[in-house]
Design an enzyme around this catalytic site. Sequence first.
Site, mmCIF file in Angstrom:
data_model
loop_
_atom_site.group_PDB
_atom_site.id
_atom_site.type_symbol
_atom_site.label_atom_id
_atom_site.label_comp_id
_atom_site.label_asym_id
_atom_site.label_seq_id
_atom_site.Cartn_x
_atom_site.Cartn_y
_atom_site.Cartn_z
ATOM 1 N N GLY A 28 77.002 0.776 106.472
ATOM 2 C CA GLY A 28 76.467 2.130 106.637
ATOM 3 C C GLY A 28 77.496 2.999 107.341
ATOM 4 N N ARG A 90 78.179 -1.156 100.745
ATOM 5 C CA ARG A 90 77.707 -2.440 101.283
ATOM 6 C C ARG A 90 78.069 -3.540 100.281
ATOM 7 N NH1 ARG A 90 74.684 -1.560 105.759
ATOM 8 N NH2 ARG A 90 73.415 0.313 105.919
ATOM 9 N N ASP A 121 78.280 -6.141 111.419
ATOM 10 C CA ASP A 121 78.308 -7.600 111.277
ATOM 11 C C ASP A 121 78.641 -8.051 109.850
ATOM 12 O OD1 ASP A 121 75.895 -6.576 110.478
ATOM 13 O OD2 ASP A 121 74.677 -8.159 111.358
ATOM 14 N N THR A 143 78.667 0.456 114.483
ATOM 15 C CA THR A 143 77.279 0.531 114.030
ATOM 16 C C THR A 143 76.480 1.407 114.978
ATOM 17 O OG1 THR A 143 75.176 -0.627 113.707
ATOM 18 C CG2 THR A 143 76.751 -1.726 115.125
ATOM 19 N N ILE A 144 75.636 2.247 114.394
ATOM 20 C CA ILE A 144 74.749 3.037 115.248
ATOM 21 C C ILE A 144 73.746 2.126 115.933
ATOM 22 C CG2 ILE A 144 74.965 5.159 113.895
ATOM 23 C CD1 ILE A 144 72.023 4.558 112.903
ATOM 24 N N ASP A 145 73.530 0.904 115.380
ATOM 25 C CA ASP A 145 72.493 0.014 115.907
ATOM 26 C C ASP A 145 72.880 -0.626 117.245
ATOM 27 O OD1 ASP A 145 71.290 0.574 113.496
ATOM 28 O OD2 ASP A 145 71.886 -1.313 112.553
ATOM 29 N N ASP A 147 74.225 -3.417 117.791
ATOM 30 C CA ASP A 147 73.740 -4.804 117.836
ATOM 31 C C ASP A 147 74.848 -5.846 117.674
ATOM 32 O OD1 ASP A 147 74.298 -4.268 115.197
ATOM 33 O OD2 ASP A 147 72.435 -5.086 114.405
ATOM 34 N N ARG A 180 48.481 16.660 119.648
ATOM 35 C CA ARG A 180 48.631 15.528 118.723
ATOM 36 C C ARG A 180 49.431 14.388 119.341
ATOM 37 N NH1 ARG A 180 50.500 19.108 113.501
ATOM 38 N NH2 ARG A 180 48.418 19.374 112.608
ATOM 39 N N GLY A 188 67.809 1.194 113.631
ATOM 40 C CA GLY A 188 68.248 0.150 114.556
ATOM 41 C C GLY A 188 68.170 -1.246 113.981
ATOM 42 N N ARG A 189 67.619 -1.336 112.767
ATOM 43 C CA ARG A 189 67.429 -2.631 112.101
ATOM 44 C C ARG A 189 66.636 -3.581 113.020
ATOM 45 N NH1 ARG A 189 72.007 -3.744 108.222
ATOM 46 N NH2 ARG A 189 70.631 -2.750 106.744
ATOM 47 N N GLU A 241 62.377 1.041 113.618
ATOM 48 C CA GLU A 241 62.009 0.685 112.238
ATOM 49 C C GLU A 241 61.734 -0.807 112.077
ATOM 50 O OE1 GLU A 241 65.371 1.672 109.723
ATOM 51 O OE2 GLU A 241 66.683 0.281 110.787
ATOM 52 N N ARG A 286 50.501 12.240 113.878
ATOM 53 C CA ARG A 286 51.463 12.511 112.810
ATOM 54 C C ARG A 286 52.654 11.572 112.960
ATOM 55 N NH1 ARG A 286 47.851 15.208 111.184
ATOM 56 N NH2 ARG A 286 47.869 17.383 110.487
ATOM 57 N N HIS A 292 68.254 9.008 108.056
ATOM 58 C CA HIS A 292 69.720 9.129 108.036
ATOM 59 C C HIS A 292 70.258 10.316 108.819
ATOM 60 C CE1 HIS A 292 68.911 6.214 104.894
ATOM 61 N NE2 HIS A 292 70.132 5.761 105.144
ATOM 62 N N GLN A 294 70.085 10.459 111.778
ATOM 63 C CA GLN A 294 70.694 9.791 112.941
ATOM 64 C C GLN A 294 72.134 9.357 112.691
ATOM 65 O OE1 GLN A 294 67.371 6.926 114.640
ATOM 66 N NE2 GLN A 294 67.007 7.475 112.514
HETATM 67 O O1 F6P Z 1 72.918 -0.478 110.216
HETATM 68 C C1 F6P Z 1 72.803 0.900 110.266
HETATM 69 C C2 F6P Z 1 71.549 1.365 109.598
HETATM 70 O O2 F6P Z 1 71.481 2.763 109.709
HETATM 71 C C3 F6P Z 1 70.265 0.708 110.107
HETATM 72 O O3 F6P Z 1 69.815 1.258 111.310
HETATM 73 C C4 F6P Z 1 69.343 0.946 108.943
HETATM 74 O O4 F6P Z 1 68.316 -0.016 108.884
HETATM 75 C C5 F6P Z 1 70.250 0.808 107.761
HETATM 76 O O5 F6P Z 1 71.567 1.048 108.224
HETATM 77 C C6 F6P Z 1 69.959 1.767 106.641
HETATM 78 O O6 F6P Z 1 70.795 1.476 105.590
HETATM 79 P P1 F6P Z 1 70.977 2.383 104.282
HETATM 80 O O7 F6P Z 1 71.834 3.540 104.668
HETATM 81 O O8 F6P Z 1 71.687 1.480 103.345
HETATM 82 O O9 F6P Z 1 69.625 2.823 103.855
#
Ligand code: F6P
Length: 362
Positions: A28, A90, A121, A143-145, A147, A180, A188-189, A241, A286, A292, A294
């Site tokens: 990503g 990917r 990773d 990675t934004i995650d 991790d 609300r 963040g996977r 997520e 709500r 994306h 982010q």
């Molecule tokens: O690993 C970065 C990430 O943005 C995760 O947070 C998310 O689950 C995934 O990539 C989304 O991937 P794609 O852009 O392939 O939908």
Amino acid sequence: MPDGDQRRLRRATYDGAMARIGLLTGGGDCPGLNPVIRGIVRKGLDTYGHELYGFRRGWKGVLDNDAIALTRENTSGILHRGGTILGTSRTNVYKTENGEERVLASLKEREIDVLIPIGGDDTLGVARKLNAAGFPTVGVPKTIDNDLNATDFTFGFQTAVQIATEAIDRLHSTAESHDRVIVCEVMGRDAGWIACYAGLAGGADVILVPERPFDVEEVCDHLRHRHETTHKNFSIVVVAEGATRSDGGDAATAADTVDSFGHARLGGIAFELEKEIEERTGFESRATVLGHIQRGGSPVAFDRVLGSRFGVAAIDAASSGQFGMMTALKGTSIEMVPLEDALAEPKLLDPELFATAEVFFG
Ligand code: F6P
């Protein structure tokens, strides 16, 4: 001293051989990739006199031998730009027929001496295998995650947190105006870093992360408690997520397919919670999924600096034979760590940080 003299002076301090260095951005996209590319190229050209080639669209570009020469000119003006000028994909080399042979053939044809894959990773997992197969690689963690292990932070994470925090700030005023509950889903996977940081920074009333499976009735209790004790009729729930329920089951998914590394496309938990919270508490609810947003746009200053430092450290490592290693942030220093250490297992949310966030629930 004129520019040219300065460059010659810096070049004179390097006694290694000029080399052909390849780089790629995989997985990503992530704010901060362009600062890494710029850092590698600037120091690679000025100090080492290397030739630099950028493979397009991650490992796909290496498989197809699709690359461009990287120069001062085509890497100038990119520091503040989101995404990656090289493109990304990917692509899993090891799920492609004759993948490794094709990659090695491309690298040989272009006479690449060292490859610098910039990725998470998945991308770095391929780098580690190639290095083990005998092709010199140096990794840069992205990675934004956040991790990836063996580094305190990956670049891109701070930008994602900043964007999510600003979104949570904005959700407050609309939630308050309408009385609300707003459930905000962040990326963040399988790790809750973005949710926890953004939730804490944005003053979320409940934060749900994959590392701590949740009970929806407990979530509702927090919300009821807040509404009763503060007389505020609105709340913000931040949910990662990848969050799951304590009574079992997998994370919600947005598609039935998996990518070439076997990852499901996560998403949708906010919509489930919106419905359940409203049914159980009677509070109008709500869901908002940041998605994306982010990952898009300009990197914050921290990620520009970290990306630049990683780029410079990566070309230094490539020039001094530190193969099979990855750049890492340790405290305030940049160090080289074995790719093995980074990839052994994902870096999950620090329980101490989550305990601090919990103080503000309900
Ligand atoms: O690993 C970065 C990430 O943005 C995760 O947070 C998310 O689950 C995934 O990539 C989304 O991937 P794609 O852009 O392939 O939908």
